[in-house]
Scaffold this motif. Structure first.
Motif, PDB file in Angstrom:
ATOM      1  N   VAL A 120     -15.851  -9.025  -2.144  1.00  0.00           N
ATOM      2  CA  VAL A 120     -17.630  -9.488  -0.920  1.00  0.00           C
ATOM      3  C   VAL A 120     -16.703  -9.140   0.011  1.00  0.00           C
ATOM      4  O   VAL A 120     -17.006  -8.460   0.526  1.00  0.00           O
ATOM      5  N   ALA A 121     -15.795  -9.994   0.456  1.00  0.00           N
ATOM      6  CA  ALA A 121     -15.227 -10.069   1.310  1.00  0.00           C
ATOM      7  C   ALA A 121     -14.640  -9.821   2.195  1.00  0.00           C
ATOM      8  O   ALA A 121     -14.902  -9.299   4.008  1.00  0.00           O
ATOM      9  N   LYS A 122     -14.211  -7.943   1.374  1.00  0.00           N
ATOM     10  CA  LYS A 122     -13.774  -7.030   2.271  1.00  0.00           C
ATOM     11  C   LYS A 122     -14.682  -6.183   2.963  1.00  0.00           C
ATOM     12  O   LYS A 122     -14.301  -4.962   3.429  1.00  0.00           O
ATOM     13  N   SER A 144      -8.826 -17.939   1.073  1.00  0.00           N
ATOM     14  CA  SER A 144      -8.100 -17.231   2.198  1.00  0.00           C
ATOM     15  C   SER A 144      -8.528 -16.111   2.277  1.00  0.00           C
ATOM     16  O   SER A 144      -8.273 -14.906   3.782  1.00  0.00           O
ATOM     17  N   GLN A 145      -8.815 -14.826   1.276  1.00  0.00           N
ATOM     18  CA  GLN A 145      -9.552 -13.912   1.232  1.00  0.00           C
ATOM     19  C   GLN A 145     -10.687 -14.032   2.587  1.00  0.00           C
ATOM     20  O   GLN A 145     -10.638 -12.864   3.112  1.00  0.00           O
ATOM     21  N   CYS A 150     -12.392 -11.250   7.154  1.00  0.00           N
ATOM     22  CA  CYS A 150     -13.642 -11.673   8.112  1.00  0.00           C
ATOM     23  C   CYS A 150     -13.911 -12.238   9.674  1.00  0.00           C
ATOM     24  O   CYS A 150     -13.376 -13.366   9.174  1.00  0.00           O
ATOM     25  N   HIS A 151     -13.278 -11.053   9.688  1.00  0.00           N
ATOM     26  CA  HIS A 151     -11.903 -11.482  11.476  1.00  0.00           C
ATOM     27  C   HIS A 151     -13.317 -12.385  12.198  1.00  0.00           C
ATOM     28  O   HIS A 151     -12.640 -12.667  13.583  1.00  0.00           O
ATOM     29  N   GLY A 196       1.122 -13.561  13.948  1.00  0.00           N
ATOM     30  CA  GLY A 196       0.820 -14.697  13.505  1.00  0.00           C
ATOM     31  C   GLY A 196      -0.172 -13.991  12.716  1.00  0.00           C
ATOM     32  O   GLY A 196      -0.936 -13.245  12.449  1.00  0.00           O
ATOM     33  N   HIS A 197      -0.738 -15.616  12.083  1.00  0.00           N
ATOM     34  CA  HIS A 197      -1.818 -14.827  11.501  1.00  0.00           C
ATOM     35  C   HIS A 197      -2.651 -16.926  10.963  1.00  0.00           C
ATOM     36  O   HIS A 197      -2.351 -18.013  11.657  1.00  0.00           O
ATOM     37  N   GLY A 198      -3.530 -16.786  10.360  1.00  0.00           N
ATOM     38  CA  GLY A 198      -4.709 -17.948  10.690  1.00  0.00           C
ATOM     39  C   GLY A 198      -5.898 -17.799  11.367  1.00  0.00           C
ATOM     40  O   GLY A 198      -6.242 -16.376  11.533  1.00  0.00           O
ATOM     41  N   ALA A 199      -7.615 -18.879  10.910  1.00  0.00           N
ATOM     42  CA  ALA A 199      -8.622 -18.271  10.926  1.00  0.00           C
ATOM     43  C   ALA A 199      -8.544 -18.338  12.725  1.00  0.00           C
ATOM     44  O   ALA A 199      -8.995 -19.320  13.310  1.00  0.00           O
ATOM     45  N   TYR A 200      -8.091 -17.439  13.677  1.00  0.00           N
ATOM     46  CA  TYR A 200      -8.527 -17.693  14.975  1.00  0.00           C
ATOM     47  C   TYR A 200      -9.533 -17.525  15.671  1.00  0.00           C
ATOM     48  O   TYR A 200      -9.747 -18.196  16.484  1.00  0.00           O
ATOM     49  N   SER A 201     -11.194 -16.887  14.525  1.00  0.00           N
ATOM     50  CA  SER A 201     -12.065 -16.234  15.167  1.00  0.00           C
ATOM     51  C   SER A 201     -12.469 -18.020  15.079  1.00  0.00           C
ATOM     52  O   SER A 201     -13.827 -18.669  15.836  1.00  0.00           O
TER      53      SER A 201
END
Length: 343
Positions: A120-122, A144-145, A150-151, A196-201
């Protein structure tokens, strides 16, 4: 002048209220007071249909994927909230109901696992808040998914049980921003590239039982993420605290504001609190304890009876041609009614 004085004196002596000298209680005629009682607004037809579906949700849980695709998004999220409260929310239910237009996702204290949450995250395009607290089947992979797909996610709620607390501590590394490309020739190139990556929002994290080490790690390495914000008239650090980020807020409460609580509540008759009283004989205590246990297990027995009845009906439909014809006719009528209701 004399006539004027006489006229003035006459007006002064004139009693325009002849009954004023008499007792007011004698002439006090009780007038009916129309008391306007505050009544609950009449529920809409859609609300009544949702309540019926919610009360019999366990009876249609296996056919939910075939029914749900005809329902609007706001009806699906309401049914998901009812299913969560009735302890029926799992991977199959959330995959059948999840819509891309949802801006919240509340699967707290449910049986949703990594597989269901990754599917469902997609779908979500504008998910703003998610609650995965007390979900023992969701691990760091499921978290992580959510963060990967979910940006727009700004609020995340987790923790609450032993497994979820362990998952939260394991996911601290996912929240930290990391650089994948540090070989650019200038900072301008790095700004426009995916470096990079990470929970930016992510800005708000609700973690009621956060330990001291995790709190210090988040404050030092993820200062943009505010943990367990408190409601204030002046906000937090000059920012308005969203309702979904407050600790005592239930994320999906607002979707059930027009739904009767009896849709998901199971009323259990409990015995008096004198069960443990030393004044009662031991035989009476055992009797009251048996009555309380019997009342507590009554919903489960009723559920088992309904399940056996459904199995018997499915077996009958499988071997009877007439039963198949009747079932198909009822199914067509149900689909037509749903189409007319929500078109």
């Amino acid at each position: 002048m004399d006539k004027a004085k006489v006229l003035q004196t006459s007006f002064q002596k004139l009693n325009l209220n002849p009954n004023s000298n008499k007792s007011a209680s004698v002439y006090n005629i009780p007038t009916p007071i129309l008391a306007v009682e505050k009544r609950k607004p009449v529920p809409s037809l859609i609300t009544l249909c949702i309540q019926v579906i919610g009360k019999h949700l366990e009876d249609i849980i296996h056919e939910l994927p075939q029914i749900a695709f005809k329902l609007p998004s706001h009806v699906k999220i309401t049914i998901a909230a009812i299913a969560r409260r009735r302890k029926l929310l799992d991977d199959n239910v959330i995959m059948a109901l999840a819509e891309s237009s949802w801006d919240i996702l509340d699967v707290s204290d449910s049986d949703v696992s990594d597989y269901g949450i990754s599917v469902v995250a997609k779908r979500f395009k504008c998910l703003r808040a998610a609650d995965i607290s007390r979900c023992s089947k969701i691990s760091s992979f499921g978290v992580s998914q959510i963060l990967q797909h979910c940006h727009s996610l700004q609020i995340l709620r987790w923790g609450g049980c032993l497994r979820s607390e362990l998952t939260a501590r394991c996911c601290l590394g996912i929240l930290k921003p990391t650089l994948d490309n540090v070989e650019g020739e200038s900072w301008e190139e790095l700004v426009t590239a995916e470096i990079g990556h990470g929970a930016y929002s992510l800005r708000w994290l609700v973690w009621p039982k956060i330990d001291k080490d995790s709190s210090e790690t988040l404050s030092s390495e993820c200062p943009r993420i505010i943990v367990n914000p408190k409601s204030s008239l002046f906000g937090y650090r000059g920012m308005h605290v969203p309702r979904e980020a407050l600790m005592r807020t239930v994320l999906d409460d607002f979707v059930l504001k027009d739904i009767d609580a009896g849709t998901w509540e199971v009323k259990i008759a409990t015995s008096s609190s004198v069960v443990n009283s030393s004044a009662l004989p031991i035989a009476e205590r055992f009797r009251l304890a048996f009555v309380e246990r019997d009342a507590r297990l009554a919903p489960k027995r009723a559920k088992n009876v309904r399940q056996h009845k459904r199995r018997a009906e499915r077996d009958w439909v499988a071997v009877s041609t007439d039963a198949k014809a009747i079932a198909l006719c009822q199914w067509d009528r149900l689909c037509m009614s749903i189409n007319r209701l929500f078109m």
